[in-house]
Design an enzyme around this catalytic site. Sequence first.
Site, PDB file in Angstrom:
ATOM      1  N   SER A  16       9.640-120.271 -36.719  1.00  9.73           N
ATOM      2  CA  SER A  16      10.652-120.435 -35.706  1.00  9.73           C
ATOM      3  C   SER A  16      11.487-119.121 -36.344  1.00  9.73           C
ATOM      4  CB  SER A  16      11.270-121.742 -36.020  1.00  9.73           C
ATOM      5  OG  SER A  16      12.233-121.629 -34.899  1.00  9.73           O
ATOM      6  N   HIS A  43       8.742-120.177 -32.072  1.00 10.37           N
ATOM      7  CA  HIS A  43       9.795-120.286 -31.156  1.00 10.37           C
ATOM      8  C   HIS A  43      10.562-119.149 -30.517  1.00 10.37           C
ATOM      9  CE1 HIS A  43      10.279-124.423 -33.128  1.00 10.37           C
ATOM     10  NE2 HIS A  43       9.198-124.560 -32.335  1.00 10.37           N
ATOM     11  N   ASP A 136       9.512-128.735 -36.113  1.00  4.83           N
ATOM     12  CA  ASP A 136       8.536-128.406 -35.242  1.00  4.83           C
ATOM     13  C   ASP A 136       7.429-127.982 -36.138  1.00  4.83           C
ATOM     14  OD1 ASP A 136       6.953-128.683 -33.063  1.00  4.83           O
ATOM     15  OD2 ASP A 136       7.704-126.546 -32.308  1.00  4.83           O
TER      16      ASP A 136
END
Lengths: 192, 282
Positions: A16, A43, A136
């Site tokens: 991310s 992401h 995540d």
Amino acid sequence: MNIPDQKFKVVVIGGSAGSFSVVSRILSQLDPSFSVPIVLCLHRLKHIRSGLVEGLNMKSKIPVVEPYDKDKLRPGIAMLAPSNYHLFVEFDGTVSLSTEEVNNHSRPSIDYAFSSAAFAFREKALGIILTGANRDGAQGIKCIHDKKGFTIVQDPASCEVDTMPRAALKLFTPNQVLKPDEIVQVLNQLKG
Amino acid sequence: MGFILDADYNILNMGVSLSIKEIKTVTSEMSKYDCLDYSGHSFSFLKRRLGHIFSQLKIRRLTQFCEQLADENFRELINYHMAVNVTEMFRDPGFWRVLRRDVFSLFDKEGWSVWFPDTPSGEEVYSLLILLKEQGILNNVKVLCQHPSKEKCREISEGVIDQKKIEISYNNYRRLEEKDLFNNYFIEKEGEKYFNKELLEFCEFKCASVGVGDFNEKFDLILFRNSGINYTVRKKEELLARLLSNLKTGGIIALGVRESIPEVFHNQLCVLDRKESIFKKI
């Protein structure tokens, strides 16, 4: 450094915040003859569809593509999860896309990419979790660990934001905790 | 089939995790009923959505599930929860821009028709209606929305929209470089926003399985974006063949931006806009 001796059907890399430069660095140092399919689940802004794949291709030693639904994984090709779609690895070696609900505020969800690869390829999946600002991916890479796949967590000390790797390290002990250049060394010695 | 599910409650917010055998059992039982044949959906899709349903409906035993299939209301619940809602209004603003700029002008100004063969939620339909309204052609276009869940059809016809999606929908609308009229298309009831039903005047709703219907009518435009990704390659081909038989020559079909047209249809379609997955029937 522990180099896995099993053959792999897929390498899934999730990241991310701050991961673009790390992924770019990894791809730029890969052996051009690298022969395992790679899935990149990063992401990204959902309304910006272009730019990321082009940016990665500028330095990558292997082609980076954004797949269409049901495209086949191919040796030595990195597939980047498209913006605003989840990406799942299937039993038949294809990837399927989905517009289902966000997971951990994310679409694509790294958890989903990791866990689908674990379900499809079990011990033949290799998961790498990089720098990132939310959780995540942590549960998903644990799924790869639970199915006896190989797992690498980026050394939190080398991360721009260490929330994601630390979340993974809280859940299980990965095979390796490595800096980006060390991750490349492992990848370049993998068997496809 | 009296066994307790071999399933765990899943850690990934995907509901219950069903085994391959359980998924096969469930889909086989479901396919005995009209409007409940999900056998052409991809395995991973079934795993996720059935897991979601078992979790939502708190189902612990396969027998419990299979017995309840005899109940029409239960079947409706399944169709309702299997649906993957559209993520937001004006998803992929570039697509809507091309539709407005290059597609609307292809059709008969006196009147044309649109078919949504799978309408799980209102966002896609409402987006089209707003564009038609702003182009001054709303009254000339007949829109048919179809979904196997009666409740889904009712919700859309009542202007229901997920309140959490309004801000992102508004931002997408602004990316179309439209006038700032977005809020004019909504009314407020008891603190919740609803799409203004007046714009739905020329919409019809049909409760039927995706792409299935006894349509003699041929449509000018078919919007089937991000539905085909839920099926196996073979089933998607079957569905597309049906859809194309209901598309006029010169008509337009749009798929999701990361969907491609299977090779078998390459002689029937030409590309109008590859980036936005818009194709014209030859």
